[in-house]
Design a protein around this motif. Structure first.
Motif, PDB file in Angstrom:
ATOM      1  N   ARG A  88     116.222 -18.844  16.842  1.00  0.00           N
ATOM      2  CA  ARG A  88     115.475 -19.247  15.647  1.00  0.00           C
ATOM      3  C   ARG A  88     114.597 -18.110  15.150  1.00  0.00           C
ATOM      4  O   ARG A  88     114.493 -17.860  13.948  1.00  0.00           O
ATOM      5  CB  ARG A  88     114.639 -20.486  15.935  1.00  0.00           C
ATOM      6  N   LEU A  89     113.976 -17.419  16.099  1.00  0.00           N
ATOM      7  CA  LEU A  89     113.144 -16.280  15.708  1.00  0.00           C
ATOM      8  C   LEU A  89     113.990 -15.177  15.087  1.00  0.00           C
ATOM      9  O   LEU A  89     113.546 -14.481  14.166  1.00  0.00           O
ATOM     10  CB  LEU A  89     112.397 -15.732  16.931  1.00  0.00           C
ATOM     11  N   SER A  90     115.203 -15.026  15.571  1.00  0.00           N
ATOM     12  CA  SER A  90     116.063 -13.960  15.051  1.00  0.00           C
ATOM     13  C   SER A  90     116.447 -14.193  13.593  1.00  0.00           C
ATOM     14  O   SER A  90     116.854 -13.255  12.904  1.00  0.00           O
ATOM     15  CB  SER A  90     117.329 -13.829  15.909  1.00  0.00           C
ATOM     16  N   ARG A  91     116.314 -15.437  13.124  1.00  0.00           N
ATOM     17  CA  ARG A  91     116.685 -15.754  11.744  1.00  0.00           C
ATOM     18  C   ARG A  91     115.513 -15.662  10.766  1.00  0.00           C
ATOM     19  O   ARG A  91     115.639 -16.013   9.604  1.00  0.00           O
ATOM     20  CB  ARG A  91     117.297 -17.154  11.685  1.00  0.00           C
TER      21      ARG A  91
ATOM     22  N   ASP B 222     113.220 -14.295   8.030  1.00  0.00           N
ATOM     23  CA  ASP B 222     113.374 -13.323   6.948  1.00  0.00           C
ATOM     24  C   ASP B 222     112.214 -13.472   5.970  1.00  0.00           C
ATOM     25  O   ASP B 222     111.246 -14.208   6.252  1.00  0.00           O
ATOM     26  CB  ASP B 222     114.719 -13.495   6.241  1.00  0.00           C
ATOM     27  N   ASP B 223     112.287 -12.804   4.832  1.00  0.00           N
ATOM     28  CA  ASP B 223     111.169 -12.804   3.896  1.00  0.00           C
ATOM     29  C   ASP B 223     111.005 -14.127   3.144  1.00  0.00           C
ATOM     30  O   ASP B 223     110.071 -14.277   2.358  1.00  0.00           O
ATOM     31  CB  ASP B 223     111.302 -11.643   2.897  1.00  0.00           C
ATOM     32  N   GLN B 224     111.892 -15.095   3.394  1.00  0.00           N
ATOM     33  CA  GLN B 224     111.766 -16.422   2.803  1.00  0.00           C
ATOM     34  C   GLN B 224     111.174 -17.428   3.779  1.00  0.00           C
ATOM     35  O   GLN B 224     111.066 -18.615   3.469  1.00  0.00           O
ATOM     36  CB  GLN B 224     113.141 -16.916   2.334  1.00  0.00           C
ATOM     37  N   THR B 225     110.791 -16.936   4.957  1.00  0.00           N
ATOM     38  CA  THR B 225     110.307 -17.810   6.029  1.00  0.00           C
ATOM     39  C   THR B 225     108.782 -17.819   6.082  1.00  0.00           C
ATOM     40  O   THR B 225     108.136 -16.793   5.858  1.00  0.00           O
ATOM     41  CB  THR B 225     110.850 -17.343   7.390  1.00  0.00           C
TER      42      THR B 225
ATOM     43  N   ALA C  12     106.308 -13.941  17.939  1.00  0.00           N
ATOM     44  CA  ALA C  12     106.823 -14.556  16.712  1.00  0.00           C
ATOM     45  C   ALA C  12     106.080 -14.049  15.486  1.00  0.00           C
ATOM     46  O   ALA C  12     106.691 -13.751  14.443  1.00  0.00           O
ATOM     47  CB  ALA C  12     106.715 -16.075  16.811  1.00  0.00           C
ATOM     48  N   MET C  13     104.764 -13.900  15.604  1.00  0.00           N
ATOM     49  CA  MET C  13     103.961 -13.434  14.470  1.00  0.00           C
ATOM     50  C   MET C  13     104.236 -11.966  14.166  1.00  0.00           C
ATOM     51  O   MET C  13     104.311 -11.561  12.996  1.00  0.00           O
ATOM     52  CB  MET C  13     102.483 -13.664  14.768  1.00  0.00           C
ATOM     53  N   LYS C  14     104.389 -11.158  15.211  1.00  0.00           N
ATOM     54  CA  LYS C  14     104.678  -9.730  14.993  1.00  0.00           C
ATOM     55  C   LYS C  14     106.048  -9.552  14.334  1.00  0.00           C
ATOM     56  O   LYS C  14     106.206  -8.717  13.428  1.00  0.00           O
ATOM     57  CB  LYS C  14     104.622  -8.980  16.323  1.00  0.00           C
ATOM     58  N   LEU C  15     107.017 -10.327  14.797  1.00  0.00           N
ATOM     59  CA  LEU C  15     108.352 -10.250  14.204  1.00  0.00           C
ATOM     60  C   LEU C  15     108.317 -10.688  12.744  1.00  0.00           C
ATOM     61  O   LEU C  15     108.963 -10.073  11.884  1.00  0.00           O
ATOM     62  CB  LEU C  15     109.321 -11.128  14.995  1.00  0.00           C
ATOM     63  N   ALA C  16     107.544 -11.732  12.456  1.00  0.00           N
ATOM     64  CA  ALA C  16     107.424 -12.215  11.081  1.00  0.00           C
ATOM     65  C   ALA C  16     106.806 -11.152  10.176  1.00  0.00           C
ATOM     66  O   ALA C  16     107.277 -10.917   9.058  1.00  0.00           O
ATOM     67  CB  ALA C  16     106.585 -13.495  11.050  1.00  0.00           C
TER      68      ALA C  16
END
Length: 293
Positions: A193-196, A198-201, A218-222
């Protein structure tokens, strides 16, 4: 040598002295060790308790040791914890110096002075909701509601005790036909789920005390993928809050052996209701259809 009386919070040479202990701690926050940051977070957000707690009680609430509390006091320039506590009491007295306003009703007090354990816990929850309402601004709430209502995808990240609230928030958003997923453990499914992202999340992180490494990840990846981020935390100096575009604070003071999450639950429900109010008629039809499934 006679010990000097407690003095205002120390400041580095050549710098303007902060007005309060809380401000000085926040200014020095990045200089502290990891365990000292836990103490710092607790003091800033629970000053009224620190003013009357022993070093051992503070250490237990901050999930650290009493020796860390003493070293933290010395790192701030105090001789020990009693001097830090005196500074906390002075700040607490200043912040409560203004006379209370009238208009709270002329009936009996909600809680008696000789409270039992049950009443003490209820009184703490009552105070938590009040403190949360004071600390959260209308502009922050409106921004949070806008982000939730306008998100194409939502991921709510919360582990351990926060997993329940992440799941409940997802449930409320799903009732409004909003696409929401939960990341509550480092399972393969959650990582996918984290791998998906993107800028629309929109990634919403729930945290109590020191955030779980998975939530920080999760926050850093976002942030790396240009996604919007929101933090709902009980520590204003939380690492999660630093990674968020929008931060909402809730108070979790409790006389019990665990944090109180009453204010967190109220905050989550209020956010969902705020989204619902944007289009009450449209959402009502969706909720009825969801219940009929």
């Amino acid at each position: 040598m006679k010990r000097a009386a407690a003095v205002p919070t120390p400041a580095p040479a050549g710098a303007t002295a902060p007005e309060s202990l809380s401000e000085y701690i926040q200014a020095r926050f990045d200089d502290f060790s990891r365990s000292q940051k836990d103490v710092a977070q607790y003091i800033v957000d629970h000053l009224d308790e620190v003013a009357f707690q022993t070093a051992e009680e503070l250490a237990r609430r901050a999930n650290t040791s009493s020796s860390t509390v003493v070293r933290f006091s010395q790192a701030l320039g105090f001789e020990g914890y009693p001097e830090l506590q005196q500074s906390a009491r002075e700040e607490y007295r200043r912040s409560h110096a203004a006379p209370a306003t009238a208009g709270l009703g002329s009936g009996e007090p909600l809680f008696a002075l000789d409270r039992n354990e049950f009443e003490t816990s209820l009184a703490a929850d009552h105070a938590n909701i009040e403190e949360t309402a004071r600390r959260v601004s209308r502009s922050e709430v409106e921004q949070a509601i806008d982000q939730i209502a306008g998100a194409q995808k939502l991921i709510v990240a919360g582990t351990d005790q926060m997993a329940f609230f992440a799941s409940y928030m997802r449930h409320l958003l799903m009732l409004l036909d909003l696409r929401a997923e939960v990341v509550a453990s480092p399972s393969q499914e959650a990582l996918s789920r984290l791998s998906r992202i993107d800028d629309q999340t929109l990634v919403i992180a729930l945290s109590a005390g020191r955030p779980h490494p998975l939530v920080v990840r999760a926050m850093k990846l976002a942030r790396h993928r240009k996604a919007r981020t929101m933090a709902i935390v009980d520590a204003t100096l939380s690492d999660v809050a630093k990674l968020a575009n929008t931060t909402l604070y809730y108070s979790s003071d409790s006389p019990a052996y665990v944090r109180s999450h009453t204010a967190l639950l109220s905050l989550i429900q209020a956010l969902a209701y705020g989204v619902y109010s944007r289009d009450a008629e449209g959402y009502e039809d969706r909720i009825k259809a969801y219940r009929l499934k």
